[in-house]
Scaffold this motif. Structure first.
Motif, PDB file in Angstrom:
ATOM      1  N   VAL A   5      -0.168  -7.081  10.691  1.00  0.00           N
ATOM      2  CA  VAL A   5      -0.541  -7.846  11.881  1.00  0.00           C
ATOM      3  C   VAL A   5       0.484  -7.602  12.975  1.00  0.00           C
ATOM      4  O   VAL A   5       1.680  -7.851  12.780  1.00  0.00           O
ATOM      5  CB  VAL A   5      -0.632  -9.353  11.568  1.00  0.00           C
ATOM      6  CG1 VAL A   5      -1.009 -10.131  12.828  1.00  0.00           C
ATOM      7  CG2 VAL A   5      -1.653  -9.614  10.467  1.00  0.00           C
ATOM      8  N   GLU A   6      -0.022  -7.115  14.096  1.00  0.00           N
ATOM      9  CA  GLU A   6       0.856  -6.840  15.223  1.00  0.00           C
ATOM     10  C   GLU A   6       0.770  -7.986  16.244  1.00  0.00           C
ATOM     11  O   GLU A   6      -0.284  -8.616  16.393  1.00  0.00           O
ATOM     12  CB  GLU A   6       0.455  -5.537  15.932  1.00  0.00           C
ATOM     13  CG  GLU A   6       0.423  -4.334  15.032  1.00  0.00           C
ATOM     14  CD  GLU A   6      -0.930  -4.083  14.399  1.00  0.00           C
ATOM     15  OE1 GLU A   6      -1.160  -2.955  13.922  1.00  0.00           O
ATOM     16  OE2 GLU A   6      -1.765  -5.009  14.392  1.00  0.00           O
ATOM     17  N   SER A   7       1.856  -8.205  16.958  1.00  0.00           N
ATOM     18  CA  SER A   7       1.872  -9.200  18.029  1.00  0.00           C
ATOM     19  C   SER A   7       2.949  -8.829  19.038  1.00  0.00           C
ATOM     20  O   SER A   7       3.787  -7.958  18.775  1.00  0.00           O
ATOM     21  CB  SER A   7       2.140 -10.603  17.468  1.00  0.00           C
ATOM     22  OG  SER A   7       3.402 -10.658  16.840  1.00  0.00           O
ATOM     23  N   GLY A   8       2.918  -9.502  20.184  1.00  0.00           N
ATOM     24  CA  GLY A   8       3.966  -9.319  21.171  1.00  0.00           C
ATOM     25  C   GLY A   8       3.574  -8.508  22.391  1.00  0.00           C
ATOM     26  O   GLY A   8       4.381  -8.369  23.315  1.00  0.00           O
ATOM     27  N   GLY A  10       1.351  -7.423  25.846  1.00  0.00           N
ATOM     28  CA  GLY A  10       1.018  -8.165  27.044  1.00  0.00           C
ATOM     29  C   GLY A  10       1.143  -7.308  28.276  1.00  0.00           C
ATOM     30  O   GLY A  10       1.298  -6.082  28.188  1.00  0.00           O
ATOM     31  N   LEU A  20       7.607  -5.955  20.239  1.00  0.00           N
ATOM     32  CA  LEU A  20       6.439  -6.024  19.374  1.00  0.00           C
ATOM     33  C   LEU A  20       6.875  -6.356  17.955  1.00  0.00           C
ATOM     34  O   LEU A  20       7.929  -5.917  17.515  1.00  0.00           O
ATOM     35  CB  LEU A  20       5.681  -4.701  19.387  1.00  0.00           C
ATOM     36  CG  LEU A  20       5.273  -4.155  20.749  1.00  0.00           C
ATOM     37  CD1 LEU A  20       4.445  -2.887  20.560  1.00  0.00           C
ATOM     38  CD2 LEU A  20       4.525  -5.185  21.567  1.00  0.00           C
ATOM     39  N   SER A  21       6.025  -7.102  17.273  1.00  0.00           N
ATOM     40  CA  SER A  21       6.287  -7.463  15.892  1.00  0.00           C
ATOM     41  C   SER A  21       5.169  -6.968  14.994  1.00  0.00           C
ATOM     42  O   SER A  21       3.997  -6.986  15.375  1.00  0.00           O
ATOM     43  CB  SER A  21       6.409  -8.979  15.742  1.00  0.00           C
ATOM     44  OG  SER A  21       7.483  -9.491  16.486  1.00  0.00           O
ATOM     45  N   CYS A  22       5.560  -6.553  13.804  1.00  0.00           N
ATOM     46  CA  CYS A  22       4.614  -6.123  12.773  1.00  0.00           C
ATOM     47  C   CYS A  22       4.952  -6.927  11.528  1.00  0.00           C
ATOM     48  O   CYS A  22       6.107  -6.885  11.071  1.00  0.00           O
ATOM     49  CB  CYS A  22       4.768  -4.632  12.524  1.00  0.00           C
ATOM     50  SG  CYS A  22       3.816  -3.976  11.140  1.00  0.00           S
ATOM     51  N   TYR A  80      10.131  -4.656  13.942  1.00  0.00           N
ATOM     52  CA  TYR A  80      10.047  -4.887  15.373  1.00  0.00           C
ATOM     53  C   TYR A  80      10.161  -3.574  16.140  1.00  0.00           C
ATOM     54  O   TYR A  80      10.803  -2.622  15.680  1.00  0.00           O
ATOM     55  CB  TYR A  80      11.153  -5.834  15.820  1.00  0.00           C
ATOM     56  CG  TYR A  80      11.194  -7.127  15.048  1.00  0.00           C
ATOM     57  CD1 TYR A  80      12.177  -7.354  14.091  1.00  0.00           C
ATOM     58  CD2 TYR A  80      10.233  -8.110  15.255  1.00  0.00           C
ATOM     59  CE1 TYR A  80      12.209  -8.535  13.366  1.00  0.00           C
ATOM     60  CE2 TYR A  80      10.257  -9.287  14.529  1.00  0.00           C
ATOM     61  CZ  TYR A  80      11.245  -9.494  13.590  1.00  0.00           C
ATOM     62  OH  TYR A  80      11.265 -10.672  12.881  1.00  0.00           O
ATOM     63  N   SER A  95      -0.125  -0.070  17.348  1.00  0.00           N
ATOM     64  CA  SER A  95      -0.445  -0.493  15.988  1.00  0.00           C
ATOM     65  C   SER A  95       0.686  -0.110  15.057  1.00  0.00           C
ATOM     66  O   SER A  95       1.396   0.862  15.306  1.00  0.00           O
ATOM     67  CB  SER A  95      -1.732   0.171  15.503  1.00  0.00           C
ATOM     68  OG  SER A  95      -2.828  -0.126  16.334  1.00  0.00           O
ATOM     69  N   GLN A 112      -4.944  -4.498  13.699  1.00  0.00           N
ATOM     70  CA  GLN A 112      -5.857  -4.424  14.845  1.00  0.00           C
ATOM     71  C   GLN A 112      -5.153  -3.915  16.094  1.00  0.00           C
ATOM     72  O   GLN A 112      -5.802  -3.470  17.043  1.00  0.00           O
ATOM     73  CB  GLN A 112      -6.459  -5.797  15.122  1.00  0.00           C
ATOM     74  CG  GLN A 112      -7.298  -6.339  13.982  1.00  0.00           C
ATOM     75  CD  GLN A 112      -8.489  -5.470  13.692  1.00  0.00           C
ATOM     76  OE1 GLN A 112      -9.233  -5.084  14.596  1.00  0.00           O
ATOM     77  NE2 GLN A 112      -8.699  -5.123  12.425  1.00  0.00           N
ATOM     78  N   THR A 114      -1.864  -4.375  19.133  1.00  0.00           N
ATOM     79  CA  THR A 114      -1.548  -5.295  20.224  1.00  0.00           C
ATOM     80  C   THR A 114      -1.476  -4.477  21.513  1.00  0.00           C
ATOM     81  O   THR A 114      -0.857  -3.413  21.545  1.00  0.00           O
ATOM     82  CB  THR A 114      -0.246  -6.065  19.946  1.00  0.00           C
ATOM     83  OG1 THR A 114      -0.026  -7.040  20.958  1.00  0.00           O
ATOM     84  CG2 THR A 114       0.969  -5.145  19.837  1.00  0.00           C
TER      85      THR A 114
END
Length: 120
Positions: A5-8, A10, A20-22, A80, A95, A112, A114
């Motif tokens: 799961v990726e996030s961060g 924008g 970014l975080s994984c 990260y 990704s 998915q 980010t």
């Protein structure tokens, strides 16, 4: 199906930074090399950076050397990607994926992604 799961991601202005975080609640990231990839419509997906399983060996695409830093936090089961001095060319879907080593032909557990948009 197991996924990372990726996030961060924008929207950020040129010259800005993002981290970014994984992460995963099911996959132990420390057991794998973890790569960050960038996908831009109409272009092939490219590997941006990768961190090895042990000793934290890292690799970077020439386009991001000196600007991006990959790291892992084994306690948080996360990897990260610190991105700095961003330019519009860094725009894309980022990704993360896992492999036995950074030069493997096969990466799995794709998330998915980010989205990162660098624009003024």
């Amino acid at each position: 199906q197991l996924q990372l799961v990726e996030s961060g991601g924008g929207l950020v202005q040129p010259g800005g930074s993002l981290r970014l975080s994984c992460a995963s609640s099911e996959v132990t990231l420390a057991a794998y090399a973890i790569g960050w990839f960038r996908q831009v419509p109409g272009r092939e997906r490219e590997v941006v950076s990768c961190i090895g399983k042990t000793a934290g060996r890292t690799t970077y695409a020439d386009s991001v050397k000196g600007r991006f830093t990959i790291s892992r936090n084994r306690t948080k089961n996360a990897v990260y990607l610190q991105m700095g001095s961003l330019t519009p060319d860094d725009t894309g879907l980022y990704s993360c994926a896992a492999a036995s080593h950074c030069f493997s032909d096969y990466f799995g557990y794709w998330g998915q992604g980010t989205q990162v948009i660098v624009s003024s």
